[in-house]
Design a protein around this motif. Sequence first.
Motif, PDB file in Angstrom:
ATOM      1  N   GLU A  57       3.782   0.623  10.097  1.00 29.94           N
ATOM      2  CA  GLU A  57       4.287  -0.417  10.524  1.00 29.94           C
ATOM      3  C   GLU A  57       4.372  -1.010  11.951  1.00 29.94           C
ATOM      4  O   GLU A  57       4.364  -2.502  12.290  1.00 29.94           O
ATOM      5  N   ASN A  58       3.644  -1.320  13.055  1.00 24.37           N
ATOM      6  CA  ASN A  58       3.129  -1.361  13.976  1.00 24.37           C
ATOM      7  C   ASN A  58       2.267  -2.946  13.503  1.00 24.37           C
ATOM      8  O   ASN A  58       1.359  -2.234  12.810  1.00 24.37           O
ATOM      9  N   TYR A  59       2.435  -3.756  14.482  1.00 24.20           N
ATOM     10  CA  TYR A  59       1.411  -4.665  13.977  1.00 24.20           C
ATOM     11  C   TYR A  59       0.252  -3.830  15.282  1.00 24.20           C
ATOM     12  O   TYR A  59       0.090  -2.963  15.654  1.00 24.20           O
ATOM     13  N   PRO A  62       2.321 -18.248   9.717  1.00 25.43           N
ATOM     14  CA  PRO A  62       1.887 -17.663   8.386  1.00 25.43           C
ATOM     15  C   PRO A  62       1.426 -16.569   8.217  1.00 25.43           C
ATOM     16  O   PRO A  62       0.694 -15.315   7.436  1.00 25.43           O
ATOM     17  N   PHE A  63       0.112 -16.031   9.788  1.00 29.10           N
ATOM     18  CA  PHE A  63      -0.726 -15.019  10.043  1.00 29.10           C
ATOM     19  C   PHE A  63       0.105 -13.649  10.005  1.00 29.10           C
ATOM     20  O   PHE A  63      -0.407 -12.599   9.386  1.00 29.10           O
ATOM     21  N   VAL A  88       9.277 -21.998   6.612  1.00 28.20           N
ATOM     22  CA  VAL A  88       8.631 -22.350   5.694  1.00 28.20           C
ATOM     23  C   VAL A  88       7.184 -21.211   5.532  1.00 28.20           C
ATOM     24  O   VAL A  88       6.708 -21.202   4.563  1.00 28.20           O
ATOM     25  N   LEU A  89       6.201 -21.589   7.106  1.00 22.99           N
ATOM     26  CA  LEU A  89       5.354 -20.881   6.734  1.00 22.99           C
ATOM     27  C   LEU A  89       5.052 -19.600   6.706  1.00 22.99           C
ATOM     28  O   LEU A  89       3.742 -19.197   5.912  1.00 22.99           O
ATOM     29  N   TYR A 140       4.516 -14.558   3.657  1.00 21.08           N
ATOM     30  CA  TYR A 140       5.071 -13.454   3.267  1.00 21.08           C
ATOM     31  C   TYR A 140       4.388 -13.133   1.769  1.00 21.08           C
ATOM     32  O   TYR A 140       3.856 -12.448   0.951  1.00 21.08           O
ATOM     33  N   ILE A 141       4.772 -14.185   1.283  1.00 22.82           N
ATOM     34  CA  ILE A 141       4.354 -14.731  -0.393  1.00 22.82           C
ATOM     35  C   ILE A 141       3.038 -14.033  -0.967  1.00 22.82           C
ATOM     36  O   ILE A 141       2.867 -13.760  -1.842  1.00 22.82           O
ATOM     37  N   VAL A 142       1.694 -15.377   0.370  1.00 20.64           N
ATOM     38  CA  VAL A 142       0.498 -14.888  -0.578  1.00 20.64           C
ATOM     39  C   VAL A 142       0.201 -13.122   0.130  1.00 20.64           C
ATOM     40  O   VAL A 142      -0.600 -12.807  -0.855  1.00 20.64           O
ATOM     41  N   GLY A 143       0.318 -12.549   0.947  1.00 22.55           N
ATOM     42  CA  GLY A 143       0.801 -10.951   1.379  1.00 22.55           C
ATOM     43  C   GLY A 143       0.981 -10.706   0.463  1.00 22.55           C
ATOM     44  O   GLY A 143       0.306  -9.576   0.376  1.00 22.55           O
ATOM     45  N   ARG A 144       2.062 -10.629  -0.032  1.00 17.30           N
ATOM     46  CA  ARG A 144       2.408  -9.714  -1.705  1.00 17.30           C
ATOM     47  C   ARG A 144       1.543  -9.868  -2.806  1.00 17.30           C
ATOM     48  O   ARG A 144       1.592  -8.507  -3.546  1.00 17.30           O
TER      49      ARG A 144
END
Length: 257
Positions: free
Chosen positions: A127-129, A174-175, A211-212, A217-221
């Motif tokens: 879970e870490n960045y 977004p990143f 929003v970004l 998040y949606i793109v990453g999924r």
Amino acid sequence: MMNVLAAGAVRSVPMIPAWSATLFVLAALWWLGFFIAAIRTKELRVERRLYWLGYGGVAVLAGLGLCFRGWQTGAGGAGFVVAYTVLYAALKTPYLKIGNRLITASDSDRRRDERDCGIAPRRPARENYATSSPAKMWWLLVFFSAMSAASVLLPHDGDWRSWIVPVMYLVYAPFIGVLDGRGRFPVARRQWVPAALVGVASVALYGIPVVLYAAGYIVGRRLPVSYGWYYDKAVHQDEEGGDGVATEPSRDVSRSR
């Protein structure tokens, strides 16, 4: 008329004395020398000493070089260099160590320090960045969101520099969302309190960061599952025995870190 304005501008800008310019050049050369020495060594203890000696010398020389504007300016310049040095060390390096306590937001640097001490580094957490735990990362985002809100809400003359932090924040949002979505983590990795504060501060930016983040998040999924290059690299280091330093897996380092 133009000649009068030019003459007034020249008088309003104090000339830098030769001795002051010499000190600035020496500060740059001092930093460059220690920087080259640091990247040529592989021992963390040596890197740490070179880092503090390098920036310490820059603080002294830069402070002395600014004394032609008054001792207050010189002290302020030196203090700025010291503050930057400490902040950067705490966020990005394993160099801020007091006794056996390492102060860093970077989990990878913490693991490096443990290997340097001959201690088996703790296994990386999925879970870490790449540089820190979710809690540290999101509280850092609270700071940047507050700075962005202040840059927008406080009176300013439209100078482009006042938009540097908000633009960086809008690029970063977004990143982070892509990273969270691709790892199949919950939204904000369950950091609800700092995430809520980020949302409140984002109102000043018309909610665009939220929003970004959601879009990322949606793109990453929709992308293949990945916990990031840092996690894969850390696991590989554990499998290969780190960087060759002998380890002592029996020692508990949780209290000393």
